[in-house]
Scaffold this motif. Structure first.
Motif, PDB file in Angstrom:
ATOM      1  N   SER A 224      15.660 -51.460 -92.542  1.00 15.76           N
ATOM      2  CA  SER A 224      15.063 -52.722 -92.090  1.00 15.76           C
ATOM      3  C   SER A 224      13.581 -52.534 -91.773  1.00 15.76           C
ATOM      4  CB  SER A 224      15.804 -53.232 -90.848  1.00 15.76           C
ATOM      5  OG  SER A 224      15.760 -52.262 -89.799  1.00 15.76           O
ATOM      6  N   ALA A 225      13.209 -51.335 -91.322  1.00 21.05           N
ATOM      7  CA  ALA A 225      11.810 -51.077 -90.957  1.00 21.05           C
ATOM      8  C   ALA A 225      10.906 -50.958 -92.180  1.00 21.05           C
ATOM      9  CB  ALA A 225      11.720 -49.804 -90.123  1.00 21.05           C
ATOM     10  N   LEU A 226      11.462 -50.501 -93.317  1.00 25.07           N
ATOM     11  CA  LEU A 226      10.629 -50.276 -94.499  1.00 25.07           C
ATOM     12  C   LEU A 226      10.891 -51.273 -95.623  1.00 25.07           C
ATOM     13  CD1 LEU A 226      10.603 -46.373 -94.849  1.00 25.07           C
ATOM     14  CD2 LEU A 226       8.984 -47.857 -93.672  1.00 25.07           C
ATOM     15  N   LYS A 227      11.808 -52.190 -95.390  1.00 25.37           N
ATOM     16  CA  LYS A 227      12.181 -53.132 -96.446  1.00 25.37           C
ATOM     17  C   LYS A 227      10.977 -53.932 -96.929  1.00 25.37           C
ATOM     18  CE  LYS A 227      16.284 -54.607 -96.367  1.00 25.37           C
ATOM     19  NZ  LYS A 227      17.564 -55.261 -95.999  1.00 25.37           N
ATOM     20  N   LYS A 228      10.038 -54.207 -96.031  1.00 27.47           N
ATOM     21  CA  LYS A 228       8.868 -54.995 -96.397  1.00 27.47           C
ATOM     22  C   LYS A 228       7.605 -54.144 -96.502  1.00 27.47           C
ATOM     23  CE  LYS A 228      10.621 -59.315 -94.415  1.00 27.47           C
ATOM     24  NZ  LYS A 228      10.351 -60.449 -93.489  1.00 27.47           N
TER      25      LYS A 228
END
Length: 337
Positions: free
Chosen positions: A194-198
């Protein structure tokens, strides 16, 4: 002044912008005669053409000879060269860059090359303590030959400074795209994190493996870009300046040192890499961050203190201590060339 044969001989840069051998030759030539400096690249044949002209043979990546064209023949000729070396009492300095083959993995042919080189080398130079540890674990009887000298570095590339503001990308991944570098594994992790998804990711490098290229494209996150091309170091430096971090996703434990890591430092990058080899050695500097697992990267990003002045002090200190001139001076002191 020593008469030195430097291997491999690079005629021109094909497939990689890493100028290690050219820099090595230039640095040696200031105090010594590199006997094959002006010779065209004839591969293993040059070992014999210049055999009696050289006192010392400095070998980089000789263990990869069996992977080259006519590899069996090249390996056989290399065995003949080692016999001649012993007979005529020539000196071999082996620069140990890797623990094995990146592309072939663990295999008997590469291991036989390592066995021969350990026996016949008079000195083994490595750019990371991981190289010394490897020899100590696998070839303890030859550890006395090993000397650690950090990878030398040239001057700054591009702006050569870290500017925390106005970053276009979170991560820059650059260099020739091979499976052993683990880029696909990192991209898959980004999908699940979730931290690197964007995270905004730029991958720049030539990928000759079309199947691997398709694998990367099929899992490329929405905010990631893959530029399948070979760029100059100066062009890459522009992207490094636009990125918060330059990321090395190496999956291979064979890596001891990395010329790309050194060039990233020249570009003014804050480098993120695996916690082994030269990456581990340099994590005392503020421009270097390491991870054990990809899960460590989001936490590292959150805790990163973008102190540009401290980063630059560390970078300039490292560059001052590890010039090519200092590297050759240390090599002379160790080997007596």
């Amino acid at each position: 002044m020593a008469a030195i044969f430097l291997y491999p001989k690079i005629d021109k840069m094909i497939g990689s912008p890493n100028p290690y051998i050219l820099n090595f030759q230039d640095a040696l030539s200031k105090n010594h005669r590199v006997v094959n400096a002006r010779s065209p690249n004839r591969g293993i044949l040059n070992f014999f053409l210049f055999f009696f002209s050289a006192d010392t043979f400095i070998l980089n990546w000789p263990e990869t000879l069996p992977e080259k064209k006519f590899g069996n023949i090249q390996e056989g000729l290399f065995r003949v060269f080692l016999w001649l070396k012993k007979t005529f009492k020539k000196k071999i300095i082996w620069v140990l860059h890797n623990k094995g083959s990146h592309h072939k993995g663990e295999n008997s042919t590469t291991r036989q090359m390592f066995d021969m080189l350990m026996v016949h080398s008079d000195f083994i130079i490595t750019h990371s303590h991981a190289g010394d540890e490897f020899v100590g674990e696998v070839y303890p009887e030859h550890r006395h030959k090993v000397h650690v000298i950090p990878h030398p570095i040239k001057g700054l590339l591009g702006k050569g400074r870290y500017h925390p503001e106005n970053k276009k990308y979170d991560f820059l991944i650059w260099g020739s795209v091979f499976r052993y570098k683990g880029i696909d594994r990192f991209l898959q992790f980004c999908h699940s994190s979730s931290a690197l998804k964007k995270a905004k990711i730029l991958i720049v490098g030539k990928c000759k493996d079309l199947d691997y290229k398709q694998e990367i494209l099929s899992i490329l996150p929405e905010n990631a870009e893959f530029r399948d091309e070979l760029l100059s170091l100066e062009e890459i430096a522009v992207f490094a300046d636009q990125s918060r971090f330059t990321l090395f996703t190496y999956n291979s434990k064979t890596v001891i040192s990395s010329g790309s890591l050194i060039d990233a430092i020249r570009m003014g990058a804050v480098v993120v890499g695996p916690d082994h080899g030269a990456f581990k050695d340099l994590k005392k500097y503020d421009f270097m961050r390491t991870f054990g697992y990809f899960e460590d990267i989001p936490r590292m990003m959150e805790g990163f203190n973008e102190d540009g002045k401290k980063i630059e002090r560390d970078r300039l200190l490292f560059m001052k201590e590890n010039t090519w001139e200092n590297f050759v001076n240390k090599l002379e002191q160790i080997t007596g060339i």
